[in-house]
Write an enzyme that holds these catalytic residues in place. Structure first.
Site, short mmCIF file in Angstrom:
data_model
loop_
_atom_site.label_atom_id
_atom_site.label_comp_id
_atom_site.label_asym_id
_atom_site.label_seq_id
_atom_site.Cartn_x
_atom_site.Cartn_y
_atom_site.Cartn_z
N HIS A 1 -23.01 -44.59 5.96
CA HIS A 1 -23.78 -44.95 5.14
C HIS A 1 -24.42 -46.34 4.86
O HIS A 1 -25.20 -46.89 4.46
CB HIS A 1 -23.37 -44.67 3.52
N THR B 1 5.47 -42.66 0.07
CA THR B 1 4.54 -43.52 0.97
C THR B 1 4.43 -42.76 2.24
O THR B 1 5.18 -42.14 2.58
CB THR B 1 4.86 -45.10 1.06
N SER B 2 3.44 -43.28 3.15
CA SER B 2 3.60 -42.68 4.49
C SER B 2 4.80 -43.15 5.26
O SER B 2 5.28 -42.36 5.92
CB SER B 2 2.21 -43.46 5.38
N TRP C 1 4.30 -45.79 -13.74
CA TRP C 1 3.35 -45.11 -12.67
C TRP C 1 3.14 -43.71 -12.88
O TRP C 1 3.14 -42.78 -12.22
CB TRP C 1 3.45 -45.38 -11.36
N GLY D 1 11.17 -47.30 -6.87
CA GLY D 1 9.95 -46.19 -6.47
C GLY D 1 10.65 -45.41 -5.58
O GLY D 1 11.20 -44.22 -5.98
N THR E 1 9.63 -42.26 -11.17
CA THR E 1 9.36 -43.49 -10.99
C THR E 1 9.68 -44.73 -11.95
O THR E 1 9.49 -44.48 -13.12
CB THR E 1 8.01 -43.94 -10.29
N GLU E 2 10.45 -46.02 -11.52
CA GLU E 2 10.70 -47.07 -12.59
C GLU E 2 10.12 -48.34 -11.82
O GLU E 2 9.57 -48.33 -10.91
CB GLU E 2 12.02 -47.17 -12.77
N GLY F 1 8.36 -37.98 -14.90
CA GLY F 1 8.95 -39.38 -14.87
C GLY F 1 10.16 -39.39 -13.96
O GLY F 1 11.42 -39.14 -14.43
N GLU G 1 3.79 -39.85 -4.65
CA GLU G 1 4.78 -38.97 -4.10
C GLU G 1 5.33 -39.49 -2.83
O GLU G 1 5.45 -38.23 -2.01
CB GLU G 1 4.13 -37.67 -4.19
#
Length: 382
Positions: free
Chosen positions: A340, A367-368, A158, A133, A128-129, A126, A365
């Site tokens: 497809h 963001t980009s 999350w 983030g 993130t809140e 734990g 974990e």
């Protein structure tokens, strides 16, 4: 602690073992679990029994005693079949378990690692809140000392296994806001008074991997449950996230490979204008691009793992691997759906799920955008 570099034969045995497990126990249930958002606890216990929940844990604590190269292979093979299960296995191993393994004392390791490694207990982590983030130093979950105990109050969001996890490593503020030495890591056991599960998220993808809140309301935690020293939590979390980024890169790699293999098979079988669509340059070039980018993503991921296992600085390399591999997973799954055609937009073919699952890899974990921030800051210091 010495680590032996795996031989090609050893790695192949591990790959075949995981692939066989995924085919037998995961593949038949993938869409049922996805549709119902069912988190398969029985499967997790089975994963533990096979050694896949304590991959990095030394044998003296009940784990498999393997390294990051083998770990990448485990996550990759599971994620080629189901990203959700790959995510749960990655979060359990690289966050909760690895935090206790890396920063716990001998008593804590002996108490928690065996049950986490064999699947009897599932781990959560734990940080993130709801309103913090990437900006973790503004966390609002606080812990105040009361004699030999610390009293936790706040909400973590999350969180993978936020409802079902038995053991949670929780980061809480024990000092001033924005103080990097003002955060401490605690091990909190499910069932502790004041520790409750909150809302479970209804997600676009990764639906069989449980994501939920953890709520702390005057939760009393004994000082013996502190990992490391008071105030070290933020630095610990950053180190754990370095390894965690290798996990997400491996998860991304598995999703991308799963998409590629499904698309290659379909392109060889699907016929239009009297021939397999793989014979058309528009399709064959998509496959060529997919194969090339996946190869590059794997090389970045394996490089970061090699540095990690040799105890060398790898923050930049882990961020590069996570950033590139996750973006490749999203791009490849999009191309897979396109190959497809209409069938790719249905749940009858696996690329639809790979497409939905892949997006989380560019968010979780870090963001980009955060990965690019980490990379840019480090290369500017070189």
């Amino acid at each position: 602690m010495s680590v032996t570099t795996p031989t090609i034969d050893t790695m192949q045995i591990i790959r075949e073992s995981v692939a066989d497990f995924a085919k037998t126990y995961i593949l038949p249930n993938v869409m049922d679990w996805d549709e119902s958002q069912h988190f398969p606890m029985d499967l997790m216990r089975n994963l533990g029994a096979h050694g896949f929940l304590g991959v990095l844990v030394p044998q003296e604590y009940g784990g498999a005693g393997l390294g990051y190269q083998e770990y990448i292979t485990v996550i990759e093979e599971i994620s080629k079949v189901c990203g959700s299960i790959g995510l749960s296995v990655a979060a359990h191993n690289s966050l909760c378990v690895n935090h206790i393994l890396t920063f716990g004392n001998e008593t804590q390791k002996l108490k928690y690692l065996p049950a986490l490694a064999n699947g009897e207990h599932i781990g959560a982590w734990g940080l993130t809140e709801p309103n913090t983030g990437s900006d973790a130093m503004r966390m609002q979950c606080v812990a105040h000392q009361d004699g030999e105990y610390w009293v936790l109050n706040g909400t973590k969001s999350w969180i993978t296994h936020g409802q079902s996890g038995h053991i949670a490593v929780v980061l809480a503020r024990t000092g001033d806001l924005l103080d990097s030495r003002g955060i401490t890591a605690f091990v909190v056991e499910r069932g502790a008074a004041g520790f409750a599960a909150g809302k479970k998220e209804n997600k676009l993808g990764m639906r069989a991997s449980e994501t939920a809140e953890m709520v702390f309301d005057n939760c009393r935690v004994h000082q013996s449950q502190i990992l490391g020293k008071i105030g070290e939590g933020f630095q610990q979390a950053m180190k754990i996230l370095d390894g965690g980024r290798i996990s997400i890169a491996a998860l991304s790699l598995g999703i991308a490979k799963g998409t590629y293999l499904a698309s290659l098979k379909y392109a060889k079988e699907r016929k239009q204008f009297g021939q397999p669509i793989a014979h058309f340059q528009a399709i064959s070039f998509k496959l060529a691009d997919m194969a090339t980018r996946i190869e590059a993503a794997e090389l970045l991921t394996r490089q970061a793992a090699e540095l990690k296992m040799n105890h060398k600085p790898m923050t930049k390399e882990a961020a590069m691997a996570k950033y590139y591999a996750s973006e490749v997973a999203v791009w490849a799954s999009n191309e897979g759906v396109q190959i497809h055609g209409g069938y790719g937009y249905t749940k009858d073919f696996p690329v639809e799920k790979f497409y939905r699952d892949s997006k989380l890899c560019t968010i979780g974990e870090g963001t980009s955008e955060i990965q690019k921030l980490v990379i840019s800051r480090l290369i500017l210091k070189e």
